[in-house]
Write a protein that holds these residues in place. Structure first.
Motif, PDB file in Angstrom:
ATOM      1  N   SER A 162       0.138  46.745  17.753  1.00  0.00           N
ATOM      2  CA  SER A 162       1.071  47.083  16.671  1.00  0.00           C
ATOM      3  C   SER A 162       2.507  47.110  17.177  1.00  0.00           C
ATOM      4  O   SER A 162       3.433  46.682  16.470  1.00  0.00           O
ATOM      5  N   LYS A 163       2.706  47.614  18.400  1.00  0.00           N
ATOM      6  CA  LYS A 163       4.049  47.624  18.976  1.00  0.00           C
ATOM      7  C   LYS A 163       4.533  46.198  19.250  1.00  0.00           C
ATOM      8  O   LYS A 163       5.714  45.875  19.062  1.00  0.00           O
ATOM      9  N   ALA A 164       3.611  45.351  19.728  1.00  0.00           N
ATOM     10  CA  ALA A 164       3.976  43.955  19.974  1.00  0.00           C
ATOM     11  C   ALA A 164       4.375  43.270  18.676  1.00  0.00           C
ATOM     12  O   ALA A 164       5.337  42.489  18.638  1.00  0.00           O
ATOM     13  N   VAL A 165       3.668  43.575  17.604  1.00  0.00           N
ATOM     14  CA  VAL A 165       4.003  43.012  16.289  1.00  0.00           C
ATOM     15  C   VAL A 165       5.427  43.395  15.900  1.00  0.00           C
ATOM     16  O   VAL A 165       6.208  42.564  15.427  1.00  0.00           O
ATOM     17  N   LYS A 166       5.775  44.668  16.084  1.00  0.00           N
ATOM     18  CA  LYS A 166       7.120  45.125  15.710  1.00  0.00           C
ATOM     19  C   LYS A 166       8.195  44.405  16.525  1.00  0.00           C
ATOM     20  O   LYS A 166       9.212  43.970  15.980  1.00  0.00           O
ATOM     21  N   MET A 167       7.957  44.262  17.827  1.00  0.00           N
ATOM     22  CA  MET A 167       8.970  43.621  18.659  1.00  0.00           C
ATOM     23  C   MET A 167       9.084  42.127  18.375  1.00  0.00           C
ATOM     24  O   MET A 167      10.180  41.560  18.375  1.00  0.00           O
ATOM     25  N   ILE A 168       7.956  41.477  18.102  1.00  0.00           N
ATOM     26  CA  ILE A 168       8.017  40.052  17.759  1.00  0.00           C
ATOM     27  C   ILE A 168       8.776  39.873  16.457  1.00  0.00           C
ATOM     28  O   ILE A 168       9.612  38.969  16.309  1.00  0.00           O
ATOM     29  N   GLY A 169       8.495  40.754  15.497  1.00  0.00           N
ATOM     30  CA  GLY A 169       9.208  40.670  14.221  1.00  0.00           C
ATOM     31  C   GLY A 169      10.700  40.863  14.397  1.00  0.00           C
ATOM     32  O   GLY A 169      11.506  40.151  13.803  1.00  0.00           O
ATOM     33  N   ARG A 170      11.085  41.828  15.235  1.00  0.00           N
ATOM     34  CA  ARG A 170      12.514  42.070  15.461  1.00  0.00           C
ATOM     35  C   ARG A 170      13.159  40.900  16.200  1.00  0.00           C
ATOM     36  O   ARG A 170      14.308  40.542  15.949  1.00  0.00           O
ATOM     37  N   GLY A 171      12.420  40.332  17.146  1.00  0.00           N
ATOM     38  CA  GLY A 171      12.983  39.235  17.921  1.00  0.00           C
ATOM     39  C   GLY A 171      13.100  37.957  17.124  1.00  0.00           C
ATOM     40  O   GLY A 171      14.083  37.226  17.243  1.00  0.00           O
ATOM     41  N   SER A 172      12.116  37.680  16.286  1.00  0.00           N
ATOM     42  CA  SER A 172      12.119  36.431  15.521  1.00  0.00           C
ATOM     43  C   SER A 172      12.853  36.561  14.203  1.00  0.00           C
ATOM     44  O   SER A 172      13.388  35.580  13.682  1.00  0.00           O
ATOM     45  N   ARG A 173      12.876  37.788  13.631  1.00  0.00           N
ATOM     46  CA  ARG A 173      13.459  38.032  12.309  1.00  0.00           C
ATOM     47  C   ARG A 173      12.901  37.065  11.274  1.00  0.00           C
ATOM     48  O   ARG A 173      13.587  36.625  10.354  1.00  0.00           O
ATOM     49  N   SER A 174      11.635  36.739  11.469  1.00  0.00           N
ATOM     50  CA  SER A 174      10.971  35.772  10.593  1.00  0.00           C
ATOM     51  C   SER A 174      10.176  36.506   9.519  1.00  0.00           C
ATOM     52  O   SER A 174       9.174  37.168   9.809  1.00  0.00           O
ATOM     53  N   VAL A 175      10.609  36.387   8.290  1.00  0.00           N
ATOM     54  CA  VAL A 175       9.905  37.015   7.179  1.00  0.00           C
ATOM     55  C   VAL A 175       8.528  36.375   7.007  1.00  0.00           C
ATOM     56  O   VAL A 175       7.537  37.063   6.713  1.00  0.00           O
ATOM     57  N   LYS A 176       8.446  35.076   7.244  1.00  0.00           N
ATOM     58  CA  LYS A 176       7.167  34.387   7.110  1.00  0.00           C
ATOM     59  C   LYS A 176       6.149  34.920   8.117  1.00  0.00           C
ATOM     60  O   LYS A 176       4.973  35.127   7.780  1.00  0.00           O
ATOM     61  N   TRP A 177       6.597  35.163   9.357  1.00  0.00           N
ATOM     62  CA  TRP A 177       5.684  35.674  10.380  1.00  0.00           C
ATOM     63  C   TRP A 177       5.224  37.078  10.009  1.00  0.00           C
ATOM     64  O   TRP A 177       4.051  37.417  10.142  1.00  0.00           O
ATOM     65  N   VAL A 178       6.134  37.925   9.563  1.00  0.00           N
ATOM     66  CA  VAL A 178       5.778  39.284   9.170  1.00  0.00           C
ATOM     67  C   VAL A 178       4.802  39.261   7.996  1.00  0.00           C
ATOM     68  O   VAL A 178       3.852  40.042   7.947  1.00  0.00           O
ATOM     69  N   MET A 179       5.017  38.355   7.062  1.00  0.00           N
ATOM     70  CA  MET A 179       4.128  38.262   5.905  1.00  0.00           C
ATOM     71  C   MET A 179       2.691  37.998   6.352  1.00  0.00           C
ATOM     72  O   MET A 179       1.734  38.543   5.788  1.00  0.00           O
ATOM     73  N   GLY A 180       2.535  37.187   7.403  1.00  0.00           N
ATOM     74  CA  GLY A 180       1.198  36.903   7.901  1.00  0.00           C
ATOM     75  C   GLY A 180       0.512  38.121   8.482  1.00  0.00           C
ATOM     76  O   GLY A 180      -0.722  38.219   8.464  1.00  0.00           O
TER      77      GLY A 180
END
Length: 577
Positions: A162-180
C-alpha cells in the motif's frame, strides 16, 4: 603517531572512546579527524559500526556526526544502521534524513535493499520492513526509486504494497494508474492510491476523487474528500459535514479526522455536536480535531492584506439561492490575486455558510466612472477627495474617469441655472490626481441634481464601456430631485452608488425611487466605503450560496490564502445594482 591511530589489538571500549573523541573534537582538525575516523573503520568495520551506532543516536547535526553518517552511506552500512532495533523510530527517521542531506542518492540504495530483502537477495536482514518503508516514504524521491517501488508491489507484506502504491502514484501523478488500483480488494491500497492524488489539480483527478468518495471503505472516502478539499473544491464542505452524520461510527470518526486535517473553522459547529457522540473513538477524534482547528486559526494571517468588496444581487432562486459578486484586489493592479473557491469563507450572523459555488469571471471590460463630489474640500474632512485619489491605485489604463464637483447646501449658492456641458473623461491618472488635489472653481460647479443629470444623461461625454456613477454627500439637500432625472436614472441603465457622511433625506429618497444603494458612514469610515464602492465595479468572482439565515442579513466574506487575506461585510439590499 596519532593519538587515535587504529591498531588491531584495541578493545571495543577503546574504539568507542577514540571515535567519540574524534567526533566531539572534529572541528579542531577536520582533515585529521576524517583520516583517523576512516582508519578506525578500515581497521575493523564491525567494531566501528557498533561504536558509531552509539554516536549517531546523540551526535545530532554536528559536523563529526555528519561525517560518520556519510561514511555509513558511502560504505553500504546505512541499511544495516536503519534496521538496527536499538534505534527508536524517531532516531531512525533522523538518521535517514541526515543521510539524505549528505547523499541525495541514498534513497535509491535503501529502496533497492528493501526490495531485495523480499526475495532473500539482500545482504541485510530487514527485520522491520514497515519502519524502513516509512523512512523511505519520508526521504525518497518517488520518481528516482520507481523500479524498486514496482518490485515492492509484489511484496507479501500488504502494508508495504500500500505504501508503494502511494509513492508510485505521487511519483507518476498518473490518474490512469491510480484508477487501476481502485479495483484492489485491500482498502489500504485503495486509500493510499487516492492519497497519492492529493494536490493533483486536473479534471481527471477531480473526477476520480469524486468517484472514490463513494467507496465502501471509510479510509478511502476520507482520503478522497480531503483530496478534494486540497484542490479547493467548495462542494466538499457539504460532503464532509454529511459524512459526520453517517450511520457508521467509523465513517463519523473519519469525518472528524478530515475536519481536523483541514484546520477549517467552518467545521467547528459540526465537531461540537460530535463531542456528545456515544462512540468514544468519535468523541476522542472530535476533541482532537477541534484542538487542531483552534491551533491553526490562532496563527497570524499570512501574506499581504487584500481589499475585498462586493454586492449581493437582487432576487433569489426557487431554492432560495442568493448570489454575490466579489472583488479581491491587491495594492498592485498589475498583479491581482487569484483565489480558490475554498479560500472564500462566508458567514451570516456569525454562522458559517458551507453550501456555495464560486465561478471566476474574466476581468471586466473597460469602464467609465463618474465621481459626483462636493466642491468643498472640508466635506467629510476631505475624505471624499483623498478616497477617490486612493482608488487610482485600481484604475486600469483603459478605464476613463470624470470628476463632477457640485455645491452642497450650506456652501453658498451655485451658479445660475444653465445647460451644462457633458462630463469630460480622461484616462490619465496624473491629471486625475492633480484634479483631486485642488479645489474646483465655483463657476465649474452645479447643484447636486444637475451634476447627477450630467452624469446620467445619454450623451454624457465620450465614455468608454459601461458607465458608473459614484455620488458623495455630507450635507442635507434642500431641493428634491426632478421627475425627469429620476426617470432618466431608472431607464438609463447607469448604475449609481451613493455614499453619505451624514443624513441626506432627499438623496436617500432619490436612491429609494431609483432602486440604487446608499451607504451611510461616519467620517472615519468614508475612505473604506469609497474604496469598496469602486472595487464593486471590478468584481471577478460570482458566488452562489445557500443562506443560513432566512432574514435579509449582511454577508461577511473573508478571503484567506497563503499569499494574502482580507475581509468585508456586504450589506443586503432589497434591490441591488
Amino acid at each position: 603517531m596519532p593519538i587515535y591511530a587504529a591498531t588491531r589489538d584495541r578493545s571495543p571500549d577503546d574504539i568507542r572512546a577514540a571515535l567519540t573523541n574524534l567526533v566531539r573534537n572534529f572541528e579542531s582538525d577536520a582533515a585529521g579527524s576524517r583520516k583517523q575516523i576512516r582508519d578506525l573503520m578500515d581497521n575493523d568495520r564491525n567494531l566501528f559500526f557498533a561504536s558509531a551506532m552509539e554516536i549517531v543516536k546523540s551526535a545530532g547535526d554536528s559536523r563529526g556526526g555528519q561525517f560518520v553518517v556519510a561514511l555509513f552511506a558511502a560504505n553500504g552500512m546505512l541499511l544495516k544502521a536503519l534496521c538496527d532495533s536499538t534505534l527508536s523510530r524517531e532516531q531512525a527517521l533522523a538518521l535517514g534524513r541526515a543521510a539524505k542531506r549528505v547523499d541525495p542518492m541514498v534513497d535509491s540504495a535503501l529502496a533497492r535493499g528493501l526490495a531485495d530483502s523480499a526475495i532473500g537477495d539482500s545482504a541485510v536482514v530487514v527485520s522491520d520492513p514497515a519502519r524502513l518503508m516509512e523512512i523511505i516514504c519520508e526521504i525518497a524521491d518517488p520518481a528516482r526509486i520507481m523500479p524498486s517501488l514496482m518490485r515492492l508491489l509484489r511484496h507479501p507484506n500488504t502494508y508495504l504494497r500500500s505504501k508503494a502504491v502511494k509513492m508510485i502514484g505521487r511519483g507518476s501523478r498518473s490518474v490512469k494508474w491510480v484508477m487501476g488500483r481502485l479495483s484492489e480488494s485491500d482498502p489500504r491500497i485503495r486509500a493510499n492510491a487516492i492519497e497519492s492524488l492529493w494536490g493533483v489539480e486536473t479534471p481527471e483527478a477531480r473526477t476520480l476523487l469524486n468517484f472514490a468518495a463513494s467507496d465502501a471503505n471509510n479510509r478511502v472516502v476520507g482520503n478522497a474528500l480531503l483530496g478534494l478539499y486540497y484542490i479547493g473544491e467548495a462542494g466538499v464542505l457539504t460532503e464532509i459535514t454529511r459524512l459526520a452524520a453517517h450511520e457508521s461510527a467509523l465513517f463519523r470518526a473519519t469525518a472528524t479526522w478530515v475536519m481536523g486535517e483541514s484546520g477549517d473553522p467552518r467545521f467547528t459547529d459540526s465537531l461540537r455536536k460530535l463531542i456528545s457522540e456515544a462512540d468514544p473513538m468519535v468523541r476522542k477524534r472530535a476533541f482532537a480535531a477541534l484542538s487542531r482547528i483552534k491551533s491553526a486559526n490562532a496563527q497570524p494571517m499570512q501574506g499581504q492584506p487584500w481589499h475585498i468588496a462586493g454586492r449581493i444581487l437582487a432576487g433569489e432562486s426557487i431554492k432560495g439561492i442568493r448570489r454575490a459578486l466579489i472583488a479581491v484586489a491587491s495594492e498592485d493592479m498589475r498583479d491581482q490575486p487569484k483565489v480558490a473557491p475554498l479560500q472564500f469563507l462566508l458567514s451570516e450572523a456569525g454562522q458559517y455558510i458551507t453550501s456555495y459555488k464560486v465561478v471566476e469571471k474574466p476581468p471586466p471590460e473597460a469602464i467609465s466612472v463618474i465621481f459626483v463630489i462636493p466642491r468643498s474640500r472640508d466635506a467629510a474632512g476631505g475624505a471624499f477627495f483623498s478616497a477617490a485619489a486612493r482608488c487610482l491605485t485600481w484604475k486600469r489604463p483603459s478605464d476613463l474617469w470624470s470628476i463632477l464637483p457640485y455645491i452642497e447646501a450650506g456652501d453658498g449658492e451655485p451658479p445660475a441655472p444653465h445647460d451644462p456641458d457633458p462630463a469630460e473623461f480622461t484616462a490619465k491618472s496624473e491629471a486625475l490626481a492633480a484634479t483631486l488635489q485642488g479645489t474646483p472653481k465655483r463657476i465649474e460647479c452645479t447643484d447636486l441634481w444637475t451634476a447627477l443629470w450630467r452624469a446620467s444623461r445619454p450623451d454624457a461625454g465620450q465614455s468608454r464601456g459601461r458607465r458608473h456613477v459614484i455620488v458623495f454627500s455630507s450635507a442635507e439637500e434642500s431641493r428634491i430631485a426632478g421627475h425627469g432625472l429620476i426617470s432618466t436614472v431608472q431607464t438609463g441603465r447607469v448604475p449609481l452608488q451613493a455614499i453619505c457622511a451624514g443624513p441626506n433625506a432627499e438623496l436617500q429618497e432619490f436612491c429609494k425611487r431609483t432602486r440604487m444603494p446608499l451607504q451611510l458612514g461616519v467620517q472615519d469610515e468614508i475612505s473604506e466605503l469609497v474604496e469598496r464602492a469602486y472595487l464593486n465595479l471590478l468584481t471577478r468572482y460570482e458566488i452562489s450560496y445557500q443562506p443560513v439565515s432566512t432574514e435579509p442579513v449582511p454577508l461577511k466574506v473573508r478571503v484567506q490564502s497563503p499569499t494574502g487575506w482580507g475581509e468585508a461585510v456586504i450589506p443586503f439590499y432589497s434591490e441591488a445594482l
